[in-house]
Design an enzyme around this catalytic site. Structure first.
Site, mmCIF file in Angstrom:
data_model
loop_
_atom_site.group_PDB
_atom_site.id
_atom_site.type_symbol
_atom_site.label_atom_id
_atom_site.label_comp_id
_atom_site.label_asym_id
_atom_site.label_seq_id
_atom_site.Cartn_x
_atom_site.Cartn_y
_atom_site.Cartn_z
ATOM 1 N N ILE A 1 -5.791 6.754 20.557
ATOM 2 C CA ILE A 1 -7.238 6.941 20.676
ATOM 3 C C ILE A 1 -7.571 8.425 20.788
ATOM 4 C CG2 ILE A 1 -9.304 6.368 22.000
ATOM 5 C CD1 ILE A 1 -7.744 3.971 23.147
ATOM 6 N N GLU B 1 7.863 -3.047 30.959
ATOM 7 C CA GLU B 1 9.236 -2.594 31.125
ATOM 8 C C GLU B 1 9.972 -3.535 32.083
ATOM 9 O OE1 GLU B 1 10.507 -0.097 29.519
ATOM 10 O OE2 GLU B 1 8.691 0.831 28.684
ATOM 11 N N LYS C 1 -3.008 9.724 34.054
ATOM 12 C CA LYS C 1 -4.003 9.873 32.986
ATOM 13 C C LYS C 1 -5.379 10.207 33.564
ATOM 14 C CE LYS C 1 -1.403 6.661 30.096
ATOM 15 N NZ LYS C 1 -1.314 5.286 29.558
#
Length: 449
Positions: A138, A192, A207
Site C-alpha cells: 500500500i 507464524e 508501524k
C-alpha cells in the site's frame, strides 16, 4: 538518454521478500532501466545460509559477509530486508558511510532508531526510503511525507497487520473462538509458528510509531506507543459488538490533540461501527484511514504483507532512489520540526464498552452508576441481563421492571461517553472493588465514531 553504466544494488537478505525483489529486478530489468534512466544490476546478495539453492540468482553473487558487501564502495543502493535491530543497524550505517543509499523494510529498526538513521543518511548525503516498512504494497509513507506535505494531518487510524485482521475477521464471520481462528491462520500461512509479534501488537506498534512520526512531524519512538494485544478478545465480545452495530479490529491509532500541541500513538483492539470504512476490511488485508484539514478523509487499502506485495513497495523505493542518484539529489529526509509532546495513554479521549458480572439484586445499578459519576465518566447506555439460577440462561431486564431478582447473577454492559482514558481505567479499577461486582468480563474501547 540512458546512462550505460549500471547502478549497482546490494541485497541484504534473500528470504520471501528478498528473493522476490531479486526476481523482479531480473524479469523486469528493461522496464526498470527505462523508468530509472540507467540499468540496475544486482551486485551481491548477503545471506546466512549460502548453500541454499536460490532460483534465478547467480551463486557467485551470494556471500555471508554482509559487512564487506556494503563497504565495497561501488554499491549505489543497499536494499535491507533482513529485519531486526542488529546487524541491520550497523550495516545500514556502514552503507551510508561508504556512499550507498538505503531502501529498507525494517519497521522494528525504524521505529526504534529512525532518527539516528535519518541523521546518518543526511550526514553522508544519501537517501533512506522505507515504504515497505508499513502496510506492504500500500502506498502510504510517500503520500504522507510528500503528497500531504502541504496539509495538516490530524488522525491516522489503521489496520496494519494482516494476521490479526484475518483472525478477528474469522471470529466475526463464523463465531469461532480466538484459538480456533489462530489455528486456521497458522494452517493457511498467515500466522507464524510464534505469532506473538502479531497478536500482542508489537508489529502494529512499530508501524504506528513510524506513521505518527511522519504524519505529525514529530519523533515518535516505539516506546512512546501504547500497546495491547488481542488474545483476550472473545466470541462474546463480538456478540456485544454486533448488538451495537459494530465489529472489532486491532487498530493502530495516531492522533493530534484538540489543541494541536501533543500527539498520541496506540495499538489495541477496538469496536468500530459497521458504517466505518475500516469495518469492511476483510481477511489478511490492511487499510489506513487518514484525516487531514484540507484533503479531508482518505483511505489506503490493499495487501499488507507477503513476498510480492512487499517487494512491490521495495522496488518502488529502489526506482525513486536510483533516479535521485542519477540526478545527484536526495529525496525527503526526516521532518521532525514540529517537535510536539508525545502524550501518555491516560490523556487519550476515548469511549469504553465494559461488561460486568454482578450480583442479581436490587441496588447494583445505582452502585455502579455512582462509581462512574465519582470518576467524572458519563454513561451512554446500559444493558442488563439476569441469569436464572442453575440454568445459565440470560433473561433481559426491562426498564422499570423493578430490578433483578435476588440470589442469582447478572450481566451488566455499560457503554460510556468520551472521557480521558485515565478516568475510564480508574473507573474500571473502582468497579472491581465493589462487593456486588463478581468480575469485569471484558473491556473494549469504542472508536471510529
Amino acid at each position: 538518454m540512458m546512462r550505460t553504466r549500471p547502478l549497482k544494488v546490494a541485497l541484504l537478505g534473500c528470504g520471501v521478500v528478498g528473493s522476490e525483489v531479486a526476481r523482479i529486478m531480473t524479469t523486469h530489468a528493461d522496464d526498470l532501466a527505462a523508468r530509472i534512466g540507467a540499468p540496475v544490476e544486482l551486485a551481491g546478495v548477503a545471506v546466512r545460509r549460502p548453500a541454499k539453492v536460490r532460483e534465478g540468482i547467480d551463486p557467485s553473487l551470494v556471500t555471508t559477509d554482509a559487512t564487506a558487501l556494503v563497504k565495497r564502495g561501488d554499491i549505489d543502493v543497499v536494499v535491507e530486508v533482513i529485519g531486526g535491530i542488529e546487524p541491520a543497524r550497523s550495516l545500514i550505517t556502514a552503507a551510508f558511510e561508504h556512499g550507498a543509499s538505503v531502501v529498507s523494510a525494517n519497521k522494528a529498526l525504524l521505529a526504534q532508531d529512525g532518527a539516528a538513521l535519518h541523521a546518518a543518511a543526511e550526514e553522508h548525503g544519501r537517501d533512506l526510503y522505507y515504504e515497505a516498512a508499513v502496510a506492504g504494497a500500500i502506498p502510504l509513507i510517500r503520500p504522507l511525507r510528500e503528497s500531504l506535505a502541504g496539509d495538516k494531518v490530524n488522525r491516522v487510524l489503521g489496520i496494519v497487520n494482516g494476521t490479526t485482521n484475518f483472525i478477528l475477521d474469522k471470529m466475526d464471520s463464523t463465531g469461532a473462538g480466538y484459538q480456533e481462528a489462530l489455528d486456521e491462520a497458522t494452517a493457511l500461512g498467515y500466522a507464524e509458528a510464534d505469532p506473538t509479534a502479531d497478536v500482542e501488537g508489537f508489529d502494529a506498534a512499530a508501524k504506528a510509531a513510524i506513521l505518527a512520526g511522519i504524519a505529525f512531524h514529530t519523533r515518535v519512538r516505539l516506546d512512546d506507543v501504547h500497546r495491547e494485544g488481542m488474545t483476550e478478545v472473545t466470541a462474546a465480545d463480538f456478540r456485544s459488538a454486533k448488538e451495537m452495530g459494530c465489529t472489532i479490529k486491532l487498530l493502530a491509532i495516531c492522533e493530534r490533540s484538540a489543541d494541536g500541541t501533543a500527539v498520541t500513538a496506540r495499538v489495541h483492539p477496538a469496536m468500530i461501527p459497521l458504517s466505518h470504512p475500516l469495518a469492511s476490511v476483510r481477511g489478511a488485508y490492511n487499510a489506513v484511514f487518514v484525516e487531514s484539514d484540507a484533503a479531508g478523509q482518505l483511505m489506503f487499502y490493499g495487501p499488507g504483507a507477503g513476498g510480492s506485495p512487499t517487494a512491490s513497495a521495495v522496488l518502488g523505493d529502489l526506482v525513486a532512489v536510483c533516479r535521485n542518484r542519477l540526478n545527484g539529489a536526495t529525496g525527503p529526509g526526516e521532518s521532525a520540526y514540529a517537535d510536539l509532546t508525545v502524550s501518555p495513554m491516560g490523556e487519550v479521549v476515548t469511549r469504553y464498552h465494559i461488561s460486568l458480572d454482578v450480583a442479581d439484586k436490587p441496588g447494583v445499578l445505582a452502585q455502579v452508576a455512582t462509581v462512574f459519576a465519582e470518576h467524572g465518566v458519563s454513561i451512554d447506555t446500559v444493558r442488563q441481563q439476569s441469569r436464572n439460577p442453575g440454568s445459565g440462561d440470560a433473561v433481559a431486564i426491562e426498564q422499570g421492571g423493578g430490578g433483578p431478582r435476588e440470589g442469582g447473577e447478572a450481566s451488566l454492559v455499560v457503554v460510556t461517553h468520551r472521557a480521558f482514558d485515565a478516568s475510564l481505567s480508574g473507573t474500571v479499577e473502582a468497579l472491581r472493588k465493589l462487593d456486588t461486582v463478581r468480575g469485569v468480563a471484558s473491556i473494549m474501547r469504542v472508536e471510529g465514531e
